[in-house]
Design an enzyme around this catalytic site. Structure first.
Site, short mmCIF file in Angstrom:
data_model
loop_
_atom_site.label_atom_id
_atom_site.label_comp_id
_atom_site.label_asym_id
_atom_site.label_seq_id
_atom_site.Cartn_x
_atom_site.Cartn_y
_atom_site.Cartn_z
N LYS A 13 0.70 -1.33 0.01
CA LYS A 13 -0.07 -0.05 -0.10
C LYS A 13 0.55 1.40 0.63
CE LYS A 13 -2.02 -1.36 4.38
NZ LYS A 13 -1.02 -3.10 3.98
N ARG A 88 -9.91 0.80 7.96
CA ARG A 88 -9.70 -0.87 7.87
C ARG A 88 -11.01 -1.72 9.20
NH1 ARG A 88 -3.84 0.16 8.68
NH2 ARG A 88 -2.58 -1.89 9.36
N ARG A 122 11.48 -5.61 5.01
CA ARG A 122 11.28 -4.08 5.09
C ARG A 122 12.52 -3.20 6.00
NH1 ARG A 122 5.75 -1.73 5.77
NH2 ARG A 122 5.78 -2.79 7.83
N ARG A 155 10.93 -0.78 11.37
CA ARG A 155 9.78 -0.73 12.22
C ARG A 155 9.33 -1.92 13.25
NH1 ARG A 155 4.84 0.24 8.22
NH2 ARG A 155 3.47 -0.80 9.96
N ARG A 166 -0.60 -8.60 13.46
CA ARG A 166 -1.21 -7.51 12.27
C ARG A 166 -2.22 -8.16 11.23
NH1 ARG A 166 3.55 -5.20 11.08
NH2 ARG A 166 3.27 -4.22 8.86
P1 AP5 Z 1 5.38 -1.91 1.85
O1 AP5 Z 1 4.84 -0.76 0.74
O2 AP5 Z 1 5.86 -0.97 3.54
O3 AP5 Z 1 3.58 -2.32 2.26
P2 AP5 Z 1 2.02 -2.28 3.20
O4 AP5 Z 1 1.00 -2.59 2.87
O5 AP5 Z 1 1.70 -0.27 3.69
O6 AP5 Z 1 2.36 -2.73 4.87
P3 AP5 Z 1 2.34 -1.82 6.22
O7 AP5 Z 1 2.72 -2.72 6.28
O8 AP5 Z 1 3.32 -0.32 5.84
O9 AP5 Z 1 0.95 -1.85 6.30
P4 AP5 Z 1 -0.03 -2.12 7.43
O10 AP5 Z 1 -1.13 -2.04 7.08
O11 AP5 Z 1 0.84 -3.01 8.55
O12 AP5 Z 1 0.85 -0.69 8.47
P5 AP5 Z 1 0.21 0.34 8.35
O13 AP5 Z 1 1.49 1.73 9.08
O14 AP5 Z 1 -0.81 0.75 7.87
O15 AP5 Z 1 6.01 -2.77 1.66
C1 AP5 Z 1 6.45 -3.53 2.40
C2 AP5 Z 1 7.77 -4.08 1.86
O16 AP5 Z 1 7.33 -5.27 1.02
C3 AP5 Z 1 9.29 -3.21 1.42
O17 AP5 Z 1 9.46 -3.46 2.44
C4 AP5 Z 1 8.56 -2.89 0.24
O18 AP5 Z 1 9.56 -2.63 -0.05
C5 AP5 Z 1 7.89 -4.13 -0.26
N1 AP5 Z 1 7.23 -4.56 -1.67
C6 AP5 Z 1 6.32 -3.44 -1.75
N2 AP5 Z 1 6.16 -4.06 -2.82
C7 AP5 Z 1 6.59 -4.84 -3.48
C8 AP5 Z 1 6.60 -5.56 -4.39
N3 AP5 Z 1 5.67 -5.51 -5.12
N4 AP5 Z 1 7.80 -7.27 -4.29
C9 AP5 Z 1 8.45 -6.48 -3.62
N5 AP5 Z 1 8.38 -6.43 -2.24
C10 AP5 Z 1 7.99 -5.70 -2.16
O19 AP5 Z 1 -0.36 0.43 10.09
C11 AP5 Z 1 0.60 0.52 11.70
C12 AP5 Z 1 -0.44 0.27 12.29
O20 AP5 Z 1 -1.36 1.57 12.55
C13 AP5 Z 1 -1.48 -1.22 12.65
O21 AP5 Z 1 -0.48 -2.37 13.14
C14 AP5 Z 1 -2.30 -0.44 13.59
O22 AP5 Z 1 -1.62 -0.46 14.90
C15 AP5 Z 1 -2.01 1.42 12.79
N6 AP5 Z 1 -3.61 1.88 12.59
C16 AP5 Z 1 -2.69 1.90 11.09
N7 AP5 Z 1 -4.09 2.62 10.28
C17 AP5 Z 1 -5.36 2.26 11.23
C18 AP5 Z 1 -6.77 2.32 10.96
N8 AP5 Z 1 -7.15 2.79 9.96
N9 AP5 Z 1 -7.23 1.68 12.33
C19 AP5 Z 1 -6.53 1.20 13.29
N10 AP5 Z 1 -5.48 0.92 13.46
C20 AP5 Z 1 -4.83 1.81 12.47
MG MG Z 2 2.11 0.78 5.04
#
Ligand code: AP5
Ligand code: MG
Length: 215
Positions: A13, A88, A122, A155, A166
């Site tokens: 994402k 979410r 990552r 992270r 997660r």
């Molecule tokens: P990356 O692009 O970083 O993936 P992502 O989908 O953004 O994954 P996240 O871990 O950030 O998602 P998340 O939903 O768990 O975390 P968030 O920060 O939103 O890619 C991942 C890795 O793969 C990277 O190393 C990248 O380089 C690599 N990659 C990407 N594409 C690739 C490809 N095609 N091929 C190979 N490699 C690739 O949320 C964190 C925390 O915040 C949550 O757990 C929760 O506690 C809180 N939170 C956030 N939003 C909410 C909400 N709406 N409600 C409640 N709590 C929330």
């Molecule tokens: Mg992310």
């Protein structure tokens, strides 16, 4: 253009939203990034969410909805935005449809073994939203962000126990939104596996096609 980037942890994402933000000059609004910034600045919100996020649980709806509402009310988001990581839960989706009824939801589909290998390698930039990978997307200089020169870090919630939680939270609380948006008719499934450049090329075309459909 108003797009929600949806999918499990590690689906890409953030990676795809960074590309789309630069291509279409739209603000990239990541709830995860907003929470991590609050944690770094030790604001009251940051102190409140730190243990929740480190454990891989979801922040309660009201705090999350208030944060997004405030961010989307800023002038740069008036003509469009890219939401990453929100909504979410069903409660968050209902709140979004109250303050913004029209948007497309892009569901990035990636299998569990690939998600785990992405999260375990990552590296995140401490200065901007770029994420890197030790194998799939290496920075030009080890440990340094190509885009802004800031140091990269791992992270806290990419530790194994948090990743497991997660994924569980995603399956029980977030995945039901797929049916919610399918019924609404604004869900688009996209294959998120493969080389990041290839994923972005197909996603960009899909976004352009969807945008054209609306006008
Ligand atoms: P990356 O692009 O970083 O993936 P992502 O989908 O953004 O994954 P996240 O871990 O950030 O998602 P998340 O939903 O768990 O975390 P968030 O920060 O939103 O890619 C991942 C890795 O793969 C990277 O190393 C990248 O380089 C690599 N990659 C990407 N594409 C690739 C490809 N095609 N091929 C190979 N490699 C690739 O949320 C964190 C925390 O915040 C949550 O757990 C929760 O506690 C809180 N939170 C956030 N939003 C909410 C909400 N709406 N409600 C409640 N709590 C929330
Ligand atoms: Mg992310």
């Amino acid at each position: 253009m108003r797009f929600v980037f949806f999918g499990p942890p590690g689906a890409g994402k953030g990676t795809m939203a960074v590309e789309a933000s630069s291509e279409f000059s739209l603000p990239h609004v990541s709830t995860g990034d907003l929470f991590r910034s609050a944690i770094r600045k030790r604001t009251p919100l940051g102190l409140y969410v730190k243990t929740i996020i480190d454990a891989g649980s979801l922040v309660p709806d009201q705090a999350t909805i208030d944060l997004v509402k405030e961010r989307l009310a800023q002038p740069d988001a008036r003509s469009g935005w890219l939401l990453d990581g929100f909504p979410r839960t069903i409660g968050q989706a209902q709140a979004l449809s109250d303050f913004c009824p029209e948007n497309w939801v892009i569901d990035l589909q990636v299998s569990d073994p690939v998600l785990i290998s992405r999260l375990s390698g990552r590296r995140m930039c401490s200065g901007c939203s770029h994420s890197y990978h030790m194998v799939f997307k290496q920075p030009k200089i080890d440990g340094v962000c190509d885009a802004c020169g800031s140091p990269l870090y791992i992270r806290d919630d990419d530790r194994e126990a948090s990743v497991r939680n997660r994924l569980l939270e995603y399956r029980s609380l977030t995945e039901p939104l797929v049916d919610y948006y399918r019924e609404k008719g604004n869900l688009v499934m996209v294959n998120g596996e493969g080389d990041p450049k290839a994923v972005w090329a197909s996603l960009k075309q899909i976004m352009l096609d969807l945008h054209a459909l609306k006008h």
